[in-house]
Design an enzyme around this catalytic site. Sequence first.
Site, PDB file in Angstrom:
ATOM      1  N   ARG A  29       0.814  -1.241   0.000  1.00  0.00           N
ATOM      2  CA  ARG A  29       0.000   0.000   0.000  1.00  0.00           C
ATOM      3  C   ARG A  29       0.837   1.276   0.000  1.00  0.00           C
ATOM      4  NH1 ARG A  29      -3.575  -2.629   3.716  1.00  0.00           N
ATOM      5  NH2 ARG A  29      -5.157  -3.712   2.518  1.00  0.00           N
TER       6      ARG A  29
ATOM      7  N   LYS B  28       2.612  11.474 -11.503  1.00  0.00           N
ATOM      8  CA  LYS B  28       1.718  10.604 -12.293  1.00  0.00           C
ATOM      9  C   LYS B  28       2.467   9.307 -12.559  1.00  0.00           C
ATOM     10  CE  LYS B  28      -1.423  13.631 -14.881  1.00  0.00           C
ATOM     11  NZ  LYS B  28      -1.837  14.101 -16.215  1.00  0.00           N
TER      12      LYS B  28
ATOM     13  N   GLU C  51       8.632  17.455 -25.398  1.00  0.00           N
ATOM     14  CA  GLU C  51       8.064  17.890 -24.110  1.00  0.00           C
ATOM     15  C   GLU C  51       8.743  19.182 -23.620  1.00  0.00           C
ATOM     16  OE1 GLU C  51       5.370  16.350 -22.910  1.00  0.00           O
ATOM     17  OE2 GLU C  51       5.569  14.155 -22.955  1.00  0.00           O
TER      18      GLU C  51
ATOM     19  N   LYS D  76       6.998  22.857 -14.718  1.00  0.00           N
ATOM     20  CA  LYS D  76       6.113  21.762 -14.312  1.00  0.00           C
ATOM     21  C   LYS D  76       5.874  21.795 -12.802  1.00  0.00           C
ATOM     22  CE  LYS D  76       4.854  16.974 -14.768  1.00  0.00           C
ATOM     23  NZ  LYS D  76       4.951  15.713 -15.471  1.00  0.00           N
TER      24      LYS D  76
ATOM     25  N   GLU E 261      -4.708  17.424 -11.022  1.00  0.00           N
ATOM     26  CA  GLU E 261      -5.301  17.779 -12.316  1.00  0.00           C
ATOM     27  C   GLU E 261      -6.807  18.007 -12.230  1.00  0.00           C
ATOM     28  OE1 GLU E 261      -3.577  15.779 -15.869  1.00  0.00           O
ATOM     29  OE2 GLU E 261      -5.625  15.708 -16.607  1.00  0.00           O
TER      30      GLU E 261
ATOM     31  N   ARG F  31      -3.490  21.848 -14.313  1.00  0.00           N
ATOM     32  CA  ARG F  31      -2.495  20.837 -14.688  1.00  0.00           C
ATOM     33  C   ARG F  31      -2.775  20.247 -16.070  1.00  0.00           C
ATOM     34  NH1 ARG F  31       0.542  16.055 -11.200  1.00  0.00           N
ATOM     35  NH2 ARG F  31       1.665  15.245 -13.020  1.00  0.00           N
TER      36      ARG F  31
ATOM     37  N   ASN G  96      -0.978  18.633 -20.705  1.00  0.00           N
ATOM     38  CA  ASN G  96      -1.453  17.638 -21.670  1.00  0.00           C
ATOM     39  C   ASN G  96      -1.522  18.207 -23.084  1.00  0.00           C
ATOM     40  OD1 ASN G  96      -3.563  14.950 -21.748  1.00  0.00           O
ATOM     41  ND2 ASN G  96      -2.155  15.124 -20.049  1.00  0.00           N
TER      42      ASN G  96
ATOM     43  N   HIS H  57      -1.491  15.990 -26.178  1.00  0.00           N
ATOM     44  CA  HIS H  57      -1.623  14.590 -25.744  1.00  0.00           C
ATOM     45  C   HIS H  57      -2.961  13.957 -26.112  1.00  0.00           C
ATOM     46  CE1 HIS H  57       1.982  15.651 -23.563  1.00  0.00           C
ATOM     47  NE2 HIS H  57       2.117  14.432 -23.091  1.00  0.00           N
TER      48      HIS H  57
ATOM     49  N   HIS I   9      -1.832  10.688 -27.624  1.00  0.00           N
ATOM     50  CA  HIS I   9      -2.117   9.397 -26.986  1.00  0.00           C
ATOM     51  C   HIS I   9      -2.951   8.501 -27.910  1.00  0.00           C
ATOM     52  CE1 HIS I   9      -1.392  10.594 -22.480  1.00  0.00           C
ATOM     53  NE2 HIS I   9      -0.278  10.343 -23.129  1.00  0.00           N
TER      54      HIS I   9
ATOM     55  N   HIS J 120       6.400   8.253 -27.583  1.00  0.00           N
ATOM     56  CA  HIS J 120       5.479   9.190 -26.921  1.00  0.00           C
ATOM     57  C   HIS J 120       5.742  10.644 -27.350  1.00  0.00           C
ATOM     58  CE1 HIS J 120       2.971  10.994 -23.814  1.00  0.00           C
ATOM     59  NE2 HIS J 120       3.997  11.753 -23.474  1.00  0.00           N
TER      60      HIS J 120
HETATM   61  N1  LIG Z   1       4.389  10.481 -15.603  1.00  0.00           N
HETATM   62  C1  LIG Z   1       4.456  11.536 -16.395  1.00  0.00           C
HETATM   63  O1  LIG Z   1       4.202  12.667 -15.995  1.00  0.00           O
HETATM   64  C2  LIG Z   1       4.889  11.353 -17.818  1.00  0.00           C
HETATM   65  C3  LIG Z   1       5.264  12.471 -18.569  1.00  0.00           C
HETATM   66  C4  LIG Z   1       5.674  12.277 -19.888  1.00  0.00           C
HETATM   67  C5  LIG Z   1       5.755  10.986 -20.409  1.00  0.00           C
HETATM   68  N2  LIG Z   1       5.424   9.931 -19.629  1.00  0.00           N
HETATM   69  C6  LIG Z   1       5.575   8.570 -20.142  1.00  0.00           C
HETATM   70  O2  LIG Z   1       6.952   8.331 -20.366  1.00  0.00           O
HETATM   71  C7  LIG Z   1       7.111   7.345 -21.367  1.00  0.00           C
HETATM   72  C8  LIG Z   1       8.130   7.795 -22.381  1.00  0.00           C
HETATM   73  O3  LIG Z   1       9.351   8.005 -21.715  1.00  0.00           O
HETATM   74  P1  LIG Z   1      10.730   7.932 -22.503  1.00  0.00           P
HETATM   75  O4  LIG Z   1      10.626   8.703 -23.749  1.00  0.00           O
HETATM   76  O5  LIG Z   1      11.800   8.247 -21.544  1.00  0.00           O
HETATM   77  O6  LIG Z   1      10.759   6.412 -22.960  1.00  0.00           O
HETATM   78  P2  LIG Z   1      11.550   5.142 -22.388  1.00  0.00           P
HETATM   79  O7  LIG Z   1      11.504   5.064 -20.943  1.00  0.00           O
HETATM   80  O8  LIG Z   1      11.058   3.983 -23.182  1.00  0.00           O
HETATM   81  O9  LIG Z   1      13.048   5.456 -22.805  1.00  0.00           O
HETATM   82  C9  LIG Z   1      13.342   5.601 -24.160  1.00  0.00           C
HETATM   83  C10 LIG Z   1      14.425   4.602 -24.609  1.00  0.00           C
HETATM   84  O10 LIG Z   1      15.676   5.125 -24.246  1.00  0.00           O
HETATM   85  C11 LIG Z   1      16.408   4.171 -23.463  1.00  0.00           C
HETATM   86  N3  LIG Z   1      17.192   4.960 -22.526  1.00  0.00           N
HETATM   87  C12 LIG Z   1      16.733   5.715 -21.513  1.00  0.00           C
HETATM   88  N4  LIG Z   1      17.747   6.377 -20.953  1.00  0.00           N
HETATM   89  C13 LIG Z   1      18.858   6.044 -21.626  1.00  0.00           C
HETATM   90  C14 LIG Z   1      20.209   6.427 -21.537  1.00  0.00           C
HETATM   91  N5  LIG Z   1      20.635   7.342 -20.679  1.00  0.00           N
HETATM   92  N6  LIG Z   1      21.101   5.856 -22.372  1.00  0.00           N
HETATM   93  C15 LIG Z   1      20.687   4.955 -23.307  1.00  0.00           C
HETATM   94  N7  LIG Z   1      19.417   4.565 -23.471  1.00  0.00           N
HETATM   95  C16 LIG Z   1      18.508   5.121 -22.629  1.00  0.00           C
HETATM   96  C17 LIG Z   1      15.384   3.263 -22.879  1.00  0.00           C
HETATM   97  O11 LIG Z   1      15.942   1.999 -22.607  1.00  0.00           O
HETATM   98  C18 LIG Z   1      14.353   3.201 -24.000  1.00  0.00           C
HETATM   99  O12 LIG Z   1      14.769   2.277 -24.966  1.00  0.00           O
HETATM  100  C19 LIG Z   1       5.742   7.127 -21.980  1.00  0.00           C
HETATM  101  O13 LIG Z   1       5.198   5.933 -21.503  1.00  0.00           O
HETATM  102  C20 LIG Z   1       4.952   8.314 -21.477  1.00  0.00           C
HETATM  103  O14 LIG Z   1       3.574   8.025 -21.379  1.00  0.00           O
HETATM  104  C21 LIG Z   1       4.981  10.083 -18.367  1.00  0.00           C
HETATM  105  O1  LIG Z   2       2.230  15.537 -15.725  1.00  0.00           O
HETATM  106  C1  LIG Z   2       1.225  15.758 -16.404  1.00  0.00           C
HETATM  107  O2  LIG Z   2       0.168  16.144 -15.892  1.00  0.00           O
HETATM  108  C2  LIG Z   2       1.232  15.563 -17.864  1.00  0.00           C
HETATM  109  O3  LIG Z   2       0.202  15.620 -18.497  1.00  0.00           O
HETATM  110  C3  LIG Z   2       2.552  15.303 -18.512  1.00  0.00           C
HETATM  111  C4  LIG Z   2       2.457  14.528 -19.810  1.00  0.00           C
HETATM  112  O4  LIG Z   2       3.594  14.884 -20.576  1.00  0.00           O
HETATM  113  C5  LIG Z   2       2.514  13.026 -19.620  1.00  0.00           C
HETATM  114  O5  LIG Z   2       2.600  12.381 -20.871  1.00  0.00           O
HETATM  115  C6  LIG Z   2       1.429  12.411 -18.765  1.00  0.00           C
HETATM  116  O6  LIG Z   2       1.727  11.064 -18.477  1.00  0.00           O
HETATM  117  C7  LIG Z   2       0.095  12.399 -19.459  1.00  0.00           C
HETATM  118  O7  LIG Z   2      -0.854  12.231 -18.493  1.00  0.00           O
HETATM  119  P1  LIG Z   2      -2.272  11.546 -18.733  1.00  0.00           P
HETATM  120  O8  LIG Z   2      -3.006  11.877 -17.485  1.00  0.00           O
HETATM  121  O9  LIG Z   2      -2.849  12.179 -19.961  1.00  0.00           O
HETATM  122  O10 LIG Z   2      -2.015  10.105 -18.900  1.00  0.00           O
HETATM  123 ZN   LIG Z   3       3.818  13.528 -22.268  1.00  0.00          ZN
END
Ligand SMILES: NC(=O)c1ccc[n+]([C@@H]2O[C@H](COP(=O)([O-])OP(=O)(O)OC[C@H]3O[C@@H](n4cnc5c(N)ncnc54)[C@H](O)[C@@H]3O)[C@@H](O)[C@H]2O)c1
Ligand SMILES: O=C(O)C(=O)C[C@@H](O)[C@H](O)[C@H](O)COP(=O)(O)O
Ligand SMILES: [Zn+2]
Length: 383
Positions: free
Chosen positions: A130, A152, A194, A235, A245, A249, A253, A256, A260, A274
């Site tokens: 939890r 998130k 981004e 951010k 959100e 917030r 997006n 997105h 998405h 992404h």
């Molecule tokens: N939680 C949030 O607020 C938020 C915000 C934006 C995106 N996201 C999510 O993040 C994801 C995309 O993230 P991403 O673009 O980092 O993708 P990812 O985590 O898949 O990384 C991209 C690629 O780069 C590689 N990699 C990462 N760091 C590296 C390094 N230093 N050296 C060599 N290779 C490396 C990874 O192994 C992968 O193959 C999506 O799922 C998206 O929905 C979440």
């Molecule tokens: O942090 C946030 O809020 C964002 O919307 C950042 C986005 O870049 C990110 O891709 C986030 O994961 C999208 O959120 P979602 O709620 O649309 O899934």
């Molecule tokens: Zn994003």
Amino acid sequence: MTTPLKNPDPITVDVALGERSYDIVIGRGILPSLGERIAALRPGARVAVVTDEYVATHWLQRTEASLIGAGLATSRIVVDEGEVSKSYEGVEFVCEELIKARIERNDLVVALGGGVVGDLAGFAAAIVRRGVDFVQVPTSLLAQVDSSVGGKTGINSPQGKNLVGAFHQPILVVADTAVLDTLSPRQFRAGYAEVAKYGLLGDEAFFAWLEANHAGIVQGGAAREHAVATSCRAKAAIVARDERETGERALLNLGHTFGHALEAATGFCGRLYHGEGVSIGMVLAAELSAQLGMIAVADVSRVQRHLAAAGLPTRLQDIAGFKQEGLADADALMALMAQDKKVKRGRLTFILLKAIGQAVVSSDVEPSMVRDFLVRKLADAPA
Ligand SMILES: NC(=O)c1ccc[n+]([C@@H]2O[C@H](COP(=O)([O-])OP(=O)(O)OC[C@H]3O[C@@H](n4cnc5c(N)ncnc54)[C@H](O)[C@@H]3O)[C@@H](O)[C@H]2O)c1
Ligand SMILES: O=C(O)C(=O)C[C@@H](O)[C@H](O)[C@H](O)COP(=O)(O)O
Ligand SMILES: [Zn+2]
């Protein structure tokens, strides 16, 4: 801007969330300080490092050395690289490994990787026993400027992006900008979408700075730290005002709603990353805004030109094989957008642009207009 001769002091950005506040520490070459920073926050904690196979090759040993050097016991969980790990199977695997490693409530999860690892490890940390604390060590540009901040976490459903998850804030973010030197050029560019987003949604001066300096961010040096820190400050400020959100917030997006849907339509695979979906989505959002008479057509061209200059896809036809399957079908894209988490009482919500640096949240766009807009965009694109 010139590259400094020696590493300057790290930059610290505060995410002000009361008792859930934390620091984002940004600097070149700061990964070796990770262990000391964690030991100062949680002395004696055991640490499970979650990472992916690619990041492990480059950065896992150095991360573990830092943790062990600070007297922290470590275990490791390595997942497959890519979006495929942000799945029910992926979270089951990480949770079971955390339980097997006897990670207790007072221990820690470290997410060492890009956004996939951050979202997945953060979600596992939110639900195992939890809730276990976690630290983000973002290794992609996208993760350093966006996904490691704001809490998130989650996984994808076959029906849509990030549809299962939880808000779970990290207790610390450590972003070593030197780690980005091993990122592939295409992944670097995808993360850059981004960065540009922060300029577009609220900071015209930053967007103009990016137009002049984006090459310096790729090269490393002071421009890279400036871009990461400016993005994190933007951010952090929004998250501090609207953690869950309920309003503002949603501006984060931008791009997105379309992006998405395009990721889901392409099956969450290497055809469209992404950040690439966000890039195309931001241009579509700008074009839709122009169609609604909100933004000047010249500004839409400026958005498209800059993203293309940064090497990003900006048009539907830039997606490999985009005329295949559901991708070239406006109704299929509308159905995917209907699963967006911003949908309220069945109405789509879009982030629209009044100008570069001025985004607004709108639930007033008629679905029939969006559908017609997509039909036109798909018809414009050559086969
Ligand atoms: N939680 C949030 O607020 C938020 C915000 C934006 C995106 N996201 C999510 O993040 C994801 C995309 O993230 P991403 O673009 O980092 O993708 P990812 O985590 O898949 O990384 C991209 C690629 O780069 C590689 N990699 C990462 N760091 C590296 C390094 N230093 N050296 C060599 N290779 C490396 C990874 O192994 C992968 O193959 C999506 O799922 C998206 O929905 C979440
Ligand atoms: O942090 C946030 O809020 C964002 O919307 C950042 C986005 O870049 C990110 O891709 C986030 O994961 C999208 O959120 P979602 O709620 O649309 O899934
Ligand atoms: Zn994003």
